[in-house]
Design a protein around this motif. Structure first.
Motif, PDB file in Angstrom:
ATOM      1  N   LYS A  48       7.210 -16.665  10.460  1.00  0.00           N
ATOM      2  CA  LYS A  48       7.476 -17.700  11.449  1.00  0.00           C
ATOM      3  C   LYS A  48       6.232 -17.931  12.338  1.00  0.00           C
ATOM      4  O   LYS A  48       6.211 -18.780  13.200  1.00  0.00           O
ATOM      5  CB  LYS A  48       8.684 -17.314  12.325  1.00  0.00           C
ATOM      6  N   ARG A  49       5.188 -17.108  12.079  1.00  0.00           N
ATOM      7  CA  ARG A  49       3.983 -17.285  12.917  1.00  0.00           C
ATOM      8  C   ARG A  49       3.275 -18.564  12.511  1.00  0.00           C
ATOM      9  O   ARG A  49       3.301 -18.964  11.345  1.00  0.00           O
ATOM     10  CB  ARG A  49       3.067 -16.063  12.755  1.00  0.00           C
ATOM     11  N   ARG A  50       2.653 -19.199  13.502  1.00  0.00           N
ATOM     12  CA  ARG A  50       1.831 -20.378  13.202  1.00  0.00           C
ATOM     13  C   ARG A  50       0.473 -19.874  12.767  1.00  0.00           C
ATOM     14  O   ARG A  50      -0.191 -19.168  13.506  1.00  0.00           O
ATOM     15  CB  ARG A  50       1.670 -21.244  14.451  1.00  0.00           C
ATOM     16  N   MET A  61      -2.108 -22.571   0.049  1.00  0.00           N
ATOM     17  CA  MET A  61      -1.974 -23.271   1.332  1.00  0.00           C
ATOM     18  C   MET A  61      -3.078 -24.315   1.503  1.00  0.00           C
ATOM     19  O   MET A  61      -2.867 -25.366   2.095  1.00  0.00           O
ATOM     20  CB  MET A  61      -2.008 -22.276   2.491  1.00  0.00           C
ATOM     21  N   LEU A  62      -4.241 -23.998   0.956  1.00  0.00           N
ATOM     22  CA  LEU A  62      -5.352 -24.956   1.029  1.00  0.00           C
ATOM     23  C   LEU A  62      -4.994 -26.239   0.270  1.00  0.00           C
ATOM     24  O   LEU A  62      -5.192 -27.345   0.764  1.00  0.00           O
ATOM     25  CB  LEU A  62      -6.612 -24.315   0.447  1.00  0.00           C
ATOM     26  N   ALA A  63      -4.428 -26.040  -0.943  1.00  0.00           N
ATOM     27  CA  ALA A  63      -4.035 -27.207  -1.733  1.00  0.00           C
ATOM     28  C   ALA A  63      -2.956 -28.004  -1.007  1.00  0.00           C
ATOM     29  O   ALA A  63      -2.946 -29.234  -1.042  1.00  0.00           O
ATOM     30  CB  ALA A  63      -3.533 -26.751  -3.104  1.00  0.00           C
ATOM     31  N   LEU A  64      -2.049 -27.290  -0.323  1.00  0.00           N
ATOM     32  CA  LEU A  64      -1.008 -27.981   0.455  1.00  0.00           C
ATOM     33  C   LEU A  64      -1.638 -28.732   1.625  1.00  0.00           C
ATOM     34  O   LEU A  64      -1.258 -29.862   1.930  1.00  0.00           O
ATOM     35  CB  LEU A  64       0.007 -26.957   0.988  1.00  0.00           C
ATOM     36  N   LEU A  92      -4.584 -29.975   1.856  1.00  0.00           N
ATOM     37  CA  LEU A  92      -5.235 -31.194   1.375  1.00  0.00           C
ATOM     38  C   LEU A  92      -4.237 -32.334   1.292  1.00  0.00           C
ATOM     39  O   LEU A  92      -4.580 -33.487   1.463  1.00  0.00           O
ATOM     40  CB  LEU A  92      -5.819 -30.967  -0.021  1.00  0.00           C
ATOM     41  N   ARG A  93      -2.995 -31.984   1.006  1.00  0.00           N
ATOM     42  CA  ARG A  93      -1.947 -33.002   0.875  1.00  0.00           C
ATOM     43  C   ARG A  93      -1.171 -33.169   2.167  1.00  0.00           C
ATOM     44  O   ARG A  93      -0.031 -33.619   2.158  1.00  0.00           O
ATOM     45  CB  ARG A  93      -1.006 -32.607  -0.267  1.00  0.00           C
ATOM     46  N   ASP A  94      -1.791 -32.753   3.269  1.00  0.00           N
ATOM     47  CA  ASP A  94      -1.177 -32.873   4.591  1.00  0.00           C
ATOM     48  C   ASP A  94       0.140 -32.130   4.706  1.00  0.00           C
ATOM     49  O   ASP A  94       1.009 -32.504   5.477  1.00  0.00           O
ATOM     50  CB  ASP A  94      -0.969 -34.355   4.973  1.00  0.00           C
ATOM     51  N   GLN A  95       0.295 -31.090   3.879  1.00  0.00           N
ATOM     52  CA  GLN A  95       1.502 -30.272   4.016  1.00  0.00           C
ATOM     53  C   GLN A  95       1.097 -28.967   4.684  1.00  0.00           C
ATOM     54  O   GLN A  95       1.134 -27.902   4.083  1.00  0.00           O
ATOM     55  CB  GLN A  95       2.128 -29.991   2.648  1.00  0.00           C
ATOM     56  N   SER A  96       0.663 -29.081   5.941  1.00  0.00           N
ATOM     57  CA  SER A  96       0.142 -27.898   6.613  1.00  0.00           C
ATOM     58  C   SER A  96       1.078 -27.456   7.729  1.00  0.00           C
ATOM     59  O   SER A  96       0.686 -26.780   8.647  1.00  0.00           O
ATOM     60  CB  SER A  96      -1.247 -28.193   7.166  1.00  0.00           C
ATOM     61  N   GLY A  97       2.332 -27.836   7.630  1.00  0.00           N
ATOM     62  CA  GLY A  97       3.308 -27.472   8.652  1.00  0.00           C
ATOM     63  C   GLY A  97       3.543 -25.975   8.723  1.00  0.00           C
ATOM     64  O   GLY A  97       2.949 -25.209   7.964  1.00  0.00           O
ATOM     65  N   PRO A  98       4.413 -25.552   9.645  1.00  0.00           N
ATOM     66  CA  PRO A  98       4.636 -24.115   9.846  1.00  0.00           C
ATOM     67  C   PRO A  98       5.202 -23.412   8.612  1.00  0.00           C
ATOM     68  O   PRO A  98       5.044 -22.197   8.478  1.00  0.00           O
ATOM     69  CB  PRO A  98       5.610 -24.064  11.027  1.00  0.00           C
ATOM     70  N   ASP A  99       5.862 -24.148   7.717  1.00  0.00           N
ATOM     71  CA  ASP A  99       6.436 -23.472   6.546  1.00  0.00           C
ATOM     72  C   ASP A  99       5.521 -23.533   5.325  1.00  0.00           C
ATOM     73  O   ASP A  99       5.925 -23.173   4.231  1.00  0.00           O
ATOM     74  CB  ASP A  99       7.839 -24.009   6.234  1.00  0.00           C
ATOM     75  N   ALA A 100       4.261 -23.947   5.523  1.00  0.00           N
ATOM     76  CA  ALA A 100       3.318 -24.000   4.407  1.00  0.00           C
ATOM     77  C   ALA A 100       3.182 -22.622   3.757  1.00  0.00           C
ATOM     78  O   ALA A 100       3.119 -22.501   2.538  1.00  0.00           O
ATOM     79  CB  ALA A 100       1.958 -24.495   4.886  1.00  0.00           C
TER      80      ALA A 100
END
Ligand SMILES: Nc1ncnc2c1ncn2[C@@H]1O[C@H](COP(=O)(O)OP(=O)(O)O)[C@@H](O)[C@H]1O
Ligand SMILES: [Mg+2]
Lengths: 402, 206
Positions: free
Chosen positions: A22-24, B114-117, B119-127
């Motif tokens: 849950k960490r950012r 996570m890097l690939a995500l 790049l696709r602007d999927q960098s939210g907290p659940d990445a």
């Protein structure tokens, strides 16, 4: 073919539940930038050393410059006036020549002038009690305004200077003047004088020590005539317009200049810092520091980019826009700048602290610190240009040429 | 494998020619390839080493531009596109599994995904969780924080697979996906594919 499917998968994936995070986490651009930086420790160390060197050099040179400005105007700042009447062509307050002697009277009769005080400044010969001679700047002033000279009095008092042939000198000039403390005697222009007061941290920008005394003593010791002064400190009545008063005084007095406090300060500062080349040397030192910083950062950033070129090409092949890759490089530059500035700034403060009680005045102000910070980050970003040019030109097909 | 009737054409190539090398030592690697790929479809390509498989895949993946011929990805013709336009196309539609995996060596397995995500602007907290799930799907749940340098060829390849899958591309181009593996370990790492849903939006595999 599908026989072997399920069993090995199960063994490869132990089904123990993974903890949900849950960490950012740090943005990927920042993470990639700092991993790239720390990946090659040596080149990172070189970058940081380059930035630290640059920050310290620029901080110290600029600090000395500001310190010089402050030192040059110290007397004017300690005994300010609204307007100064000075002999025509005066380059600095320590470039004294005498006015005619009518100035005080004329100034006082000008509408808007509340008060006018004489100042008699002159070069004089100081003979040490143990023998040996040195040149001093003798500063004689009245004690009418609430800001008399000298300030920072340690021993004795300003009143003590009203007695005939008494002076005040700074403790830091004791060795130069052959003095050990108050009540010591010496000679100024062949006249025996007594040190009646001492001060702390009043040093001139030049090598000539300041010696403070009363206006009467100063006139007598320098051979100026009654009423003659080198400068006239004019204090205005509340609400008076300085420009109007200035024009009025100029109309009454030929062969003088009337300067505002700020004009006299600036004139003195620019004389010492620019006519003499001292300021240019300091600025050149700071610029040199910047250039060295830019060259080192540009060099290390460029070679780091070359080392990681395959990763950048991979990023590009994965569909990263040029902007994304530029962000990574800029982040590397900014991270280096932040770390280098922090270390360099701490080191600069150490240097400034160490210089506190020496003849060198180095100043650090919050403004200088924030300017220095902006300049450092700007320098790193500027240095990133060559690496950025390299990286935006990457052909993603490079990933296949390994 | 035959395409479902409701699947869409995702990639279309006509007369692809590629000449590599510098004059006068040029090699005509591809001599006019025609190809049509549809979503949900698995296409396999075989050929001896040096036959131009990598070259073709990288052209289909918009990484290399063809000397001649037409290519369209997701209905967009690639001819005359800028480098940025091609990058956008790769990011939106293509998942590439490189022959040499090309993981970022300074990032861990999960960070690579996570890097690939990102790049696709999927960098939210659940990445992080999405990336970890992707690794679990290829049987690497226990190697999430491993560095590429500490991984075997097969493990690296599975990270590369998980990375290609992240961001749900329309087409996945896998270059010699089993090269690093012997027959016994090759199939388990691909079994997730068999389990993935057969829908019109499912990626096309080559
Ligand atoms: N830059 C290049 N210049 C000249 N020839 C090349 C270049 N790159 C690849 N080739 C040649 O193109 C052919 C196809 O290569 P490649 O697509 O990598 O084959 P595969 O992946 O099927 O083994 C090979 O014969 C190779 O030698
Ligand atoms: Mg190949």
């Amino acid at each position: 073919m599908e026989i072997a499917l399920d069993t090995p998968v199960k063994t490869a994936t132990p089904s123990r539940p993974r903890q949900r995070s849950k960490r950012r986490s740090m943005p990927m651009v920042v993470k990639l930038a700092y991993r790239n930086l720390f990946h090659d420790r040596l080149s990172f160390a070189v970058t940081i050393v380059g930035i630290v060197f640059s920050v310290v050099l620029v901080a110290v040179q600029t600090g000395i410059y500001l310190g010089s400005e402050k030192k040059i105007s110290a007397i004017l700042d300690a005994a300010p006036a609204d307007l100064w009447i000075v002999p025509l062509g005066t380059k600095s307050y320590d470039d004294p020549s005498l006015l005619s002697g009518r100035e005080r009277h004329m100034a006082l009769s000008t509408p808007g002038v509340e008060n006018a005080e004489d100042m008699v400044v002159s070069f004089a010969k100081w003979r040490k009690p143990e023998g040996g001679q040195t040149t001093i700047l003798l500063v004689g002033s009245e004690q009418i305004s609430d800001k008399p000279l000298p300030w920072n009095i340690e021993e004795g008092s300003r009143e003590a200077l009203n007695a005939p042939d008494t002076v005040a000198i700074d403790q830091s000039y004791f060795p130069d003047l052959g003095i050990k403390g108050v009540n010591n005697h010496a000679e100024i222009n062949g006249v025996d004088i007594e040190v009646a007061a001492t001060t702390r941290r009043i040093r001139s920008f030049t090598t000539l020590p300041f010696v403070f005394t009363s206006i009467e003593n100063s006139r007598r010791l320098s051979g100026a005539e009654q009423n003659q002064a080198t400068y006239e400190r004019v204090l205005l009545a509340p609400g008076a317009d300085p420009q109007k008063v200035k024009t009025e005084i100029l109309a009454r007095l030929p062969d003088v200049e009337v300067l505002t406090q700020d004009e006299f300060r600036k004139r003195s500062q620019s004389y010492w810092l620019f006519q003499t080349g001292a300021g240019a040397a300091l600025i050149a030192g700071a610029v040199l520091g910047l250039i060295v910083g830019i060259v080192i950062v540009a060099q290390t950033l460029y070679s780091s980019t070359k080392d990681h070129i395959n990763e950048f090409a991979t990023l590009r092949a994965l569909g990263a826009g040029a902007g994304y890759i530029v962000k990574v490089i800029l982040m590397q530059a900014v991270l280096s700048g932040l770390i280098g500035f922090a270390l360099g700034f701490i080191l600069s403060l150490g240097v400034i602290e160490a210089a506190k009680d020496t003849k060198l005045t180095v100043i650090m102000t919050p403004q200088l610190a924030s300017t220095l910070f902006a300049v450092t980050i700007g320098m790193c970003i500027f240095a990133a240009i060559s690496a950025i040019v390299k990286v935006v030109r990457i052909d993603p097909a490079v990933v296949f040429s390994r | 494998m035959s395409p479902k009737p409701d699947s869409k054409v995702i990639l279309e190539a006509q007369g692809i020619v590629k000449i590599l090398g510098e004059e006068p030592n040029t090699v005509k690697v591809l001599k006019g390839i025609d190809l049509q790929l549809q979503t949900g479809e698995l296409t396999l390509m075989m050929g001896p080493s040096g036959s131009g498989k990598t070259t073709l895949l990288s052209i289909l993946g918009c990484i290399l531009s063809p000397t001649a011929g037409k290519l369209s990805v997701a209905g967009q013709a690639t001819q005359g596109m800028t480098a940025e336009g091609l990058a956008n196309l790769r990011r939106k539609h293509v998942g590439f599994i490189f022959q040499g995996y090309n993981l970022v060596p300074t990032l861990t397995a999960v960070e690579n995904i996570m890097l690939a995500l990102d790049l696709r602007d999927q960098s939210g907290p659940d990445a992080y969780d999405i990336a970890a799930d992707a690794l679990e799907a290829v049987g690497l749940g226990h190697r999430i924080n491993a560095a590429p340098s500490k991984m075997s060829g097969g493990e690296k390849q599975r990270v590369a697979i998980a990375r290609a899958l992240a961001g749900s591309p329309s087409v996945i181009l896998a270059d010699e996906p089993t090269a690093a593996l012997d027959g016994k370990t090759a199939w388990p790492s691909w079994s997730f594919w068999r389990r993935s849903p057969r829908t019109p939006s499912a990626p096309c595999w080559l």
